[in-house]
Design a protein around this motif. Sequence first.
Motif, short mmCIF file in Angstrom:
data_model
loop_
_atom_site.label_atom_id
_atom_site.label_comp_id
_atom_site.label_asym_id
_atom_site.label_seq_id
_atom_site.Cartn_x
_atom_site.Cartn_y
_atom_site.Cartn_z
N VAL A 1 0.84 -1.20 0.00
CA VAL A 1 0.00 0.00 0.00
C VAL A 1 0.88 1.25 0.00
O VAL A 1 1.77 1.38 0.84
N PHE A 2 0.58 2.15 -0.94
CA PHE A 2 1.29 3.42 -1.04
C PHE A 2 0.30 4.55 -0.90
O PHE A 2 -0.77 4.54 -1.52
N VAL A 3 0.64 5.54 -0.06
CA VAL A 3 -0.18 6.73 0.11
C VAL A 3 0.70 7.94 -0.19
O VAL A 3 1.77 8.09 0.41
N ASN A 4 0.25 8.76 -1.11
CA ASN A 4 1.01 9.95 -1.52
C ASN A 4 2.45 9.60 -1.89
O ASN A 4 3.38 10.33 -1.55
N GLY A 5 2.63 8.46 -2.54
CA GLY A 5 3.94 8.06 -3.00
C GLY A 5 4.82 7.35 -1.98
O GLY A 5 5.91 6.92 -2.29
N THR A 6 4.31 7.22 -0.76
CA THR A 6 5.08 6.59 0.32
C THR A 6 4.52 5.22 0.64
O THR A 6 3.31 5.05 0.82
N PHE A 7 5.40 4.24 0.73
CA PHE A 7 5.00 2.88 1.10
C PHE A 7 4.64 2.87 2.58
O PHE A 7 5.45 3.26 3.42
N ILE A 8 3.40 2.45 2.91
CA ILE A 8 2.98 2.42 4.32
C ILE A 8 2.91 1.02 4.89
O ILE A 8 2.73 0.86 6.09
N GLY A 9 3.01 -0.01 4.05
CA GLY A 9 2.98 -1.38 4.55
C GLY A 9 1.90 -2.20 3.89
O GLY A 9 1.53 -1.97 2.74
N GLY A 10 1.38 -3.16 4.65
CA GLY A 10 0.36 -4.06 4.16
C GLY A 10 -0.97 -3.84 4.85
O GLY A 10 -1.26 -2.74 5.33
N GLY A 11 -1.75 -4.90 4.94
CA GLY A 11 -3.09 -4.79 5.52
C GLY A 11 -3.09 -4.43 6.99
O GLY A 11 -3.83 -3.55 7.42
N THR A 12 -2.25 -5.09 7.76
CA THR A 12 -2.21 -4.84 9.20
C THR A 12 -1.74 -3.41 9.49
O THR A 12 -2.32 -2.71 10.32
N GLU A 13 -0.70 -2.98 8.78
CA GLU A 13 -0.18 -1.62 8.99
C GLU A 13 -1.22 -0.57 8.59
O GLU A 13 -1.38 0.44 9.29
N THR A 14 -1.95 -0.82 7.51
CA THR A 14 -2.99 0.10 7.06
C THR A 14 -4.09 0.20 8.12
O THR A 14 -4.52 1.29 8.48
N ARG A 15 -4.51 -0.95 8.63
CA ARG A 15 -5.54 -0.97 9.68
C ARG A 15 -5.07 -0.24 10.94
O ARG A 15 -5.80 0.55 11.53
N ASP A 16 -3.81 -0.50 11.33
CA ASP A 16 -3.27 0.13 12.54
C ASP A 16 -3.14 1.64 12.38
O ASP A 16 -3.43 2.40 13.32
N LEU A 17 -2.70 2.09 11.20
CA LEU A 17 -2.62 3.53 10.94
C LEU A 17 -4.01 4.16 10.98
O LEU A 17 -4.18 5.28 11.47
N ASP A 18 -5.01 3.44 10.51
CA ASP A 18 -6.39 3.94 10.55
C ASP A 18 -6.87 4.03 11.99
O ASP A 18 -7.43 5.05 12.40
N SER A 19 -6.62 3.00 12.77
CA SER A 19 -7.06 2.97 14.16
C SER A 19 -6.46 4.11 14.98
O SER A 19 -7.09 4.65 15.88
N SER A 20 -5.21 4.46 14.67
CA SER A 20 -4.51 5.51 15.42
C SER A 20 -4.86 6.92 14.94
O SER A 20 -4.46 7.90 15.56
N GLY A 21 -5.56 7.02 13.80
CA GLY A 21 -5.89 8.33 13.23
C GLY A 21 -4.83 8.86 12.28
O GLY A 21 -5.03 9.87 11.61
N GLN A 22 -3.70 8.18 12.22
CA GLN A 22 -2.61 8.64 11.35
C GLN A 22 -2.95 8.51 9.87
O GLN A 22 -2.52 9.33 9.07
N LEU A 23 -3.72 7.49 9.50
CA LEU A 23 -4.06 7.28 8.09
C LEU A 23 -4.84 8.47 7.54
O LEU A 23 -4.54 8.97 6.46
N VAL A 24 -5.84 8.94 8.29
CA VAL A 24 -6.64 10.07 7.84
C VAL A 24 -5.75 11.29 7.63
O VAL A 24 -5.90 12.01 6.63
N GLU A 25 -4.82 11.52 8.54
CA GLU A 25 -3.90 12.65 8.39
C GLU A 25 -3.04 12.50 7.13
O GLU A 25 -2.83 13.48 6.41
N MET A 26 -2.58 11.29 6.86
CA MET A 26 -1.80 11.04 5.65
C MET A 26 -2.65 11.29 4.40
O MET A 26 -2.17 11.87 3.44
N LEU A 27 -3.88 10.83 4.44
CA LEU A 27 -4.76 10.97 3.28
C LEU A 27 -5.15 12.42 3.01
O LEU A 27 -5.37 12.81 1.86
N LYS A 28 -5.21 13.23 4.06
CA LYS A 28 -5.59 14.64 3.91
C LYS A 28 -4.46 15.47 3.30
O LYS A 28 -4.72 16.53 2.74
N LYS A 29 -3.23 14.98 3.39
CA LYS A 29 -2.10 15.73 2.82
C LYS A 29 -2.20 15.71 1.30
O LYS A 29 -2.69 14.76 0.69
#
Length: 117
Positions: A85-113
Amino acid sequence: MDSIKMANVKDIIKAKIADKKVMIFSKPHCPFCLMAKEVLEKYVGKGQIIEPEDYEVWEINKDSNYSQLWEELTNMTGSRTVPRVFVNGTFIGGGTETRDLDSSGQLVEMLKKKKTA
């Protein structure tokens, strides 16, 4: 001939990552791929954080260049698993990492950039 093919595959992968806010390299029946897609798809849509044209899932095992894609993604990310999974050109990991970033609120912040070119 293989090095030309690999160079082309690498360029195609890099172009996809650069072109999309979210780019997922996946396999259709992989549970971790399904997890990542489920997490991200709730943010996709008109008026959502991710516009539909800025989100792509590439089911790599359905591609005729599957083995080259797999090898290049492994070289790029250091892992032989999917999803990648890549967000804004940066590799963020796989399924577990994506879920964990979402749970922590970090994913939304990454997506808003804004996507960087």
